[in-house]
Design an enzyme around this catalytic site. Structure first.
Site, PDB file in Angstrom:
ATOM      1  N   GLY A  25       0.821  -1.201   0.000  1.00 35.91           N
ATOM      2  CA  GLY A  25       0.000   0.000   0.000  1.00 35.91           C
ATOM      3  C   GLY A  25       0.858   1.255   0.000  1.00 35.91           C
ATOM      4  CG  ASP A  57      -7.317  11.995   6.207  1.00 38.11           C
ATOM      5  OD1 ASP A  57      -8.150  12.526   5.439  1.00 38.11           O
ATOM      6  OD2 ASP A  57      -6.265  11.468   5.801  1.00 38.11           O
TER       7      ASP A  57
END
Length: 616
Positions: free
Chosen positions: A20, A145
């Protein structure tokens, strides 16, 4: 990421393939050789490794997530920093975070083709996210976030919230969304207060969660644009469409929940994650929800009305208005005949234009002048500028005066750069006002707090609350100290430190190293095993030819590693073994020497007379 990442971090974490990549970090699959388990390892990107701002943000993620223990939050196991050397011999400190490895995919992957998620599945995902947020908010941590890319779904359907990279404690008054004059976060999911650079709270996370819900239901975010700035502007000034106007199968109850979560004024949103979660569960089970009807959030005049108008609350009557902009009221004209109406219409329009111009002029004067008629100007934002640049910005056009007001500690802004101004940035002040500007002296200095005899969790919290970064947790054998109890820190308690500094925490293994006491006196062995190591002592005695009386003959268990509080048996010598002597045999006697007797001729005896035969 730097090319020469060590294959093993902290002597135990084996770094595997890249799985990732995010805005400031890369994630690799890994293996913990000490605990024999698969892990995920997050590494700060190599191009950011020398930026102290990203170092601080990366450390903050580790501290925030490590303080949270919830099944819907990706767990952080360990953190640390590894020093790497490039081909030119330059050394770089590379921070890393060791996390729970979660198999599955992100919600972003669910939405990548632009299709909406089934309604029941969308609600279940949000219920999981809100469970994680309820826990983190109760712990005083705002995520800041929330977005589809930070929500993982396991093959069993479990929700995992990750990436606390810009999370902050709610008690942190500096927890705005601006860092060095830029907005951090993801524009499509920013709350209005985040876009304005204001201090955030738990309700800011709920707005972002509302954006995710909107996208799950419709396949698109509530706002989109050509740039992050244009999207942020829409979050501040424009109302989102009602979800059911995009996807007609969305029930009215979900419209209500979504629109309440997306309220511009945070006071009109859900008060906490649990309240929003309760409404979503009520949607699933056909219960009653608290959110007002969706049309209550539309501006007066319907969907096409100007977006600058404010929202209506559920309690407001349908014809009520909360618009506060200036208007000009023109008294109704007297009735005109048909012949005169056409000829006189022009002056009606002229009067309306004159009135509108007057209203605009009055509004401008009110905005730019105070009650005394003084001209007003906004204070420039000089955050993170050096003294020369800050002075130039304040004194630009000779409207304001700059004053160096001194220094104050700040962990997020480098020493020598502006921290704040008084009056504050963007505040309207009179022309000629002196603006005091305060500059950073760097992180605040303090001494490392003592953590001895605390549990590991308590010690980490004390250190984190002090503003320190626990770079790693090491274990040591220690007498009398139970497992997972803090022993010390490196640097030690009482040493000077600054916010953001790294410390290593040492905790007890619950075991102790024991040396052999064979050959020691009973008093020495007792003092060592019982008084120094805190072990339970069992004494026996026995005769021994190997050790003098009073010395230890044997020890069980022997030298090695034992659990704290174990029992050790020793045998003390009572002296040599007593033996029975064998019976003694007298030596053989030797006869004394003898002198042979003198030889004497034997006496001769005359033979007896022999009678003649026939005579006696």
């Amino acid at each position: 990421m730097v090319d020469n990442i060590p294959r093993v971090l902290a002597g135990r974490y084996e770094v595997g393939e890249l799985i990732g990549r995010g805005g400031m970090a890369e994630v690799h699959i890994g293996y913990d050789s000490r605990l024999s388990r698969t892990i995920a390892i997050k590494l700060l990107r190599g191009d950011l490794a020398e930026d102290p701002t990203f170092h601080a943000r990366f450390r903050r993620e580790a501290q925030s997530a490590a303080a949270l223990n919830h099944p819907a939050i990706v767990a952080v196991y360990d953190t640390g920093e590894e020093t790497t050397t490039d081909a030119l011999g330059k050394q770089t400190t590379l921070p890393f975070i060791v996390m729970e490895y979660v198999e599955g995919h992100t919600v972003r992957e669910l939405l990548k083709d632009g299709a909406a998620v089934p309604i029941d599945e969308a609600v279940e995902i949000l219920v999981g996210v809100l469970g994680a947020l309820e826990y983190s908010h109760n712990e005083g941590i705002v995520h800041r976030d929330i977005k589809p890319g930070n929500i993982m779904l396991t093959p069993t359907g479990q929700v995992k919230v990750m990436d606390f990279g810009i999370a902050r404690a709610m008690a942190d008054t500096s927890a705005t969304m601006t860092q060095t004059n830029s907005v951090v976060g993801t524009a499509q999911y920013l709350s209005p207060e985040q876009a304005r650079g204001e201090v955030v709270d738990a309700r800011s996370d709920l707005y972002s969660t509302g954006c995710v819900l909107f996208e799950l239901l419709t396949g698109q975010p509530p706002f989109s644009g050509d740039s992050a700035v244009s999207v942020a502007y829409q979050h501040v000034r424009e109302l989102p469409p009602v979800p059911s106007t995009i996807a007609s199968d969305i029930p009215e109850s979900l419209d209500r929940v979504t629109m309440k979560a997306l309220a511009k004024d945070r006071d009109e949103r859900y008060a906490d994650a649990n309240q929003m979660r309760g409404d979503l569960l009520a949607v699933l089970h056909g219960g009653t929800i608290d959110a007002p009807v969706a049309t209550a959030w539309l501006p007066v005049g319907g969907v096409g009305a100007p977006a600058a108008t404010t929202q209506l609350t559920a309690a407001a009557p349908a014809d009520a208005t909360r618009v506060s902009h200036a208007t000009t009221t023109i008294p109704p004209a007297r009735p005109l005949s048909d012949d005169s109406e056409k000829g006189s219409r022009w002056w009606v329009w002229l009067l309306a234009l004159v009135g509108l111009a007057a209203a605009i002029g009055i509004a401008w004067m009110v905005m730019n002048r105070d009650n005394t008629g003084a001209e007003m100007v906004p204070v420039p934002d000089v955050t993170s500028l050096d003294q020369a640049a800050a002075a130039a910005a304040i004194e630009d056009g000779d409207l304001l005066k700059f004053n160096y007001a001194g220094e104050e500690a700040n962990a997020d802004i480098a020493a020598g750069l502006a921290v704040r101004s008084d009056p504050a940035a963007l505040q309207e002040v009179e022309v000629g006002t002196t603006v005091d500007v305060y500059f950073s002296s760097g992180p605040e200095e303090f001494t490392i707090p003592p953590v001895e005899n605390m549990t590991q969790a308590q010690a980490q919290k004390v250190l984190t609350d002090a503003g320190l970064f626990v770079s790693s947790v090491e274990t040591e054998d220690a007498p009398r100290i139970q497992r997972n109890v803090a022993l010390r820190t490196d640097p030690a308690a009482g040493e000077p430190a600054k916010k953001g500094d790294s410390v290593v925490l040492y905790i007890a293994t619950g075991r102790v190293q024991v040396l052999s006491v064979i050959g020691q006196s009973e008093a020495e062995a007792t003092n060592y095993l019982q008084n120094e190591l805190g072990l339970t002592l069992r004494l026996d005695s026995a005769a021994s030819n190997d050790q003098p009386a009073g010395n230890v003959v044997s020890q069980e268990p022997g030298a090695g590693t034992l659990d704290v509080g174990s029992t050790v048996s020793i045998v003390v010598s009572t002296g040599p073994v007593e033996t029975t002597p064998p019976p003694t045999t007298p030596p053989p006697t030797t006869p004394p020497a003898t002198t042979p007797p003198a030889t004497t001729p034997p006496a001769t005896t005359p033979p007896a007379e022999t009678a003649p035969p026939g005579k006696p």
